[in-house]
Design a protein around this motif. Structure first.
Motif, PDB file in Angstrom:
ATOM      1  N   LYS A  89       0.844  -1.206   0.000  1.00  0.00           N
ATOM      2  CA  LYS A  89       0.000   0.000   0.000  1.00  0.00           C
ATOM      3  C   LYS A  89       0.872   1.247   0.000  1.00  0.00           C
ATOM      4  O   LYS A  89       0.555   2.256  -0.617  1.00  0.00           O
ATOM      5  CB  LYS A  89      -0.920  -0.008   1.223  1.00  0.00           C
ATOM      6  N   LEU A  90       2.010   1.138   0.703  1.00  0.00           N
ATOM      7  CA  LEU A  90       2.938   2.269   0.749  1.00  0.00           C
ATOM      8  C   LEU A  90       3.429   2.606  -0.660  1.00  0.00           C
ATOM      9  O   LEU A  90       3.444   3.781  -1.062  1.00  0.00           O
ATOM     10  CB  LEU A  90       4.121   1.933   1.671  1.00  0.00           C
ATOM     11  N   GLU A  91       3.799   1.570  -1.417  1.00  0.00           N
ATOM     12  CA  GLU A  91       4.260   1.785  -2.800  1.00  0.00           C
ATOM     13  C   GLU A  91       3.171   2.453  -3.628  1.00  0.00           C
ATOM     14  O   GLU A  91       3.423   3.390  -4.385  1.00  0.00           O
ATOM     15  CB  GLU A  91       4.645   0.439  -3.447  1.00  0.00           C
ATOM     16  N   LYS A  92       1.932   1.952  -3.450  1.00  0.00           N
ATOM     17  CA  LYS A  92       0.812   2.490  -4.232  1.00  0.00           C
ATOM     18  C   LYS A  92       0.574   3.961  -3.879  1.00  0.00           C
ATOM     19  O   LYS A  92       0.281   4.780  -4.745  1.00  0.00           O
ATOM     20  CB  LYS A  92      -0.454   1.677  -3.979  1.00  0.00           C
ATOM     21  N   MET A  93       0.692   4.260  -2.599  1.00  0.00           N
ATOM     22  CA  MET A  93       0.481   5.657  -2.183  1.00  0.00           C
ATOM     23  C   MET A  93       1.548   6.572  -2.776  1.00  0.00           C
ATOM     24  O   MET A  93       1.245   7.679  -3.223  1.00  0.00           O
ATOM     25  CB  MET A  93       0.445   5.763  -0.654  1.00  0.00           C
ATOM     26  N   LYS A  94       2.771   6.074  -2.794  1.00  0.00           N
ATOM     27  CA  LYS A  94       3.868   6.862  -3.396  1.00  0.00           C
ATOM     28  C   LYS A  94       3.593   7.105  -4.879  1.00  0.00           C
ATOM     29  O   LYS A  94       3.729   8.219  -5.388  1.00  0.00           O
ATOM     30  CB  LYS A  94       5.199   6.097  -3.237  1.00  0.00           C
ATOM     31  N   GLU A  95       3.182   6.042  -5.557  1.00  0.00           N
ATOM     32  CA  GLU A  95       2.891   6.140  -6.998  1.00  0.00           C
ATOM     33  C   GLU A  95       1.745   7.134  -7.251  1.00  0.00           C
ATOM     34  O   GLU A  95       1.831   7.986  -8.136  1.00  0.00           O
ATOM     35  CB  GLU A  95       2.444   4.780  -7.544  1.00  0.00           C
TER      36      GLU A  95
END
Ligand code: F6P
Length: 356
Positions: A89-95
């Motif tokens: 989810k962290l990666e998705k939020m960054k993206e």
């Protein structure tokens, strides 16, 4: 400047007042600003669910409860877990922060929200937090918005219970929200004139509670008002592991019913439990919270304008200020056992169930 704004975790009165204060500041004081409303807290950032907002979207919401942006609980512990595609989810939020073209993200939320905000900041996002919660448990700020509205509501509940308790000569237990901290129970308990206040921070002895109930009856008071926090525990319960505690309470998340039955059986008095629950989170913010929300919202706007990121707004003394997210994330503001209000309460004869 493109600013994303979201509200995360349990709602409370004042969220819209903060959003409005922030938006009005931004539209009035920051050049070429665009505000992106992110839906349902971090969920909208994870799924890229957001929309550009107009100044008129923020009108007429000062006194409206809830949040126009929607909210959800997104546990911090799950933020770095990878899904089937190996993405967190962290990666998705960054993206999505990039995809939305954001320069900064403003997060309105409680302790969990602040942990995720600190995580986002640590991976390079520009984040400004604003401390929300009826629990008033955010470290580093004297007060959070929403707390005083909830104190008002809980106090009114206790007031109303007083009259019916007196008519029937009953012992009434009012279960106040706060599963880890007792600020709301302490404040509303004192303001509502409770006879006994039970907090998570002070494990109680059920026999001490019964003793107080019996003593009051012996002294001519036919009824008793007990303000008990959701997270209040007996001394015995405070030593139990989560699973054991749940079993001990017959699957209930709080010990209020158990205590009520114990009082009824041991003191021989008619006892009732009242759970105001989410009433404490609903409806219009109090004037105090409207003011605090407007102050905190505009202050967050100022931080954004000045490019001060990785921080969260705070009230210290009587001044709005801020803390580094990294300094406060993961910490909690408990009621100190020597708190001035506890001393005041004890001095006027309120029992905390600990025999002191
Ligand atoms: O953190 C705010 C709070 O209202 C607590 O006082 C309460 O225990 C909890 O949220 C209830 O959460 P939910 O709305 O998810 O049932």
């Amino acid at each position: 400047m493109r600013i994303g704004i979201l509200t995360s975790g349990g709602d409370c009165p004042g969220l819209n007042a903060v959003i409005r204060g922030f938006a009005k500041y931004a539209f009035n004081q920051i050049k070429d600003v665009e505000l992106i409303g992110i839906s349902d807290g971090y969920l909208g950032l994870i799924t890229n669910d957001a929309k550009k907002m107009k100044p008129s979207d923020f009108s007429g919401i000062l006194n409206v409860g809830g949040t126009i942006l929607g909210t959800s609980r997104q546990p911090f512990s799950k933020m770095t877990e990878e899904d089937r595609n190996g993405e967190s989810k962290l990666e998705k939020m960054k993206e999505n922060y990039k995809e939305m073209g954001l320069d900064v993200l403003v997060t309105l939320g409680g302790a969990g929200t602040h942990k995720t905000a600190a995580l986002l900041s640590s991976v390079g996002l520009n984040v400004v937090g604003i401390p929300k919660t009826i629990d008033n448990d955010i470290y580093g700020t004297d007060v959070t918005f929403g707390f005083h509205s909830a104190v008002d509501i809980a106090t009114e509940c206790i007031d109303r219970i007083h009259t019916t308790a007196a008519s029937h000569g009953r012992t009434m237990l009012i279960e106040i929200m706060g599963n880890k901290v007792g600020w709301l129970t302490l404040f509303s308990g004192i303001a509502g004139g409770a006879d006994i206040i039970l907090l998570p921070e002070i494990p109680y002895d059920p026999d001490e509670v019964v003793k107080t109930v019996k003593r009051r009856i012996k002294n001519g008071s036919a009824f008793n008002i007990i303000a008990i926090a959701e997270g209040a525990m007996t001394v015995e319960e405070s030593k139990m592991k989560k699973k054991e505690l749940l079993e001990h309470r017959g699957g209930r998340s709080t010990g209020t019913e158990l205590l009520a039955r114990y009082i009824e059986e041991t003191a021989g008095v008619e006892t009732r439990v009242v759970v105001p629950g989410h009433l404490q989170r609903g409806g219009s913010p109090s004037p105090y919270d409207r003011l605090l929300s407007t102050e905190m919202g505009t202050f967050a706007g100022r931080l954004v304008k000045q490019g001060i990121y990785g921080v969260t707004v705070a009230m210290k003394g009587n001044e709005i200020s801020y803390n580094a997210l990294a300094d406060i994330a993961g910490k909690m503001k408990f009621v100190p056992v020597g708190d001035q209000r506890i001393q005041v309460a004890r001095a006027i004869g309120i029992s905390f169930g600990d025999g002191k």
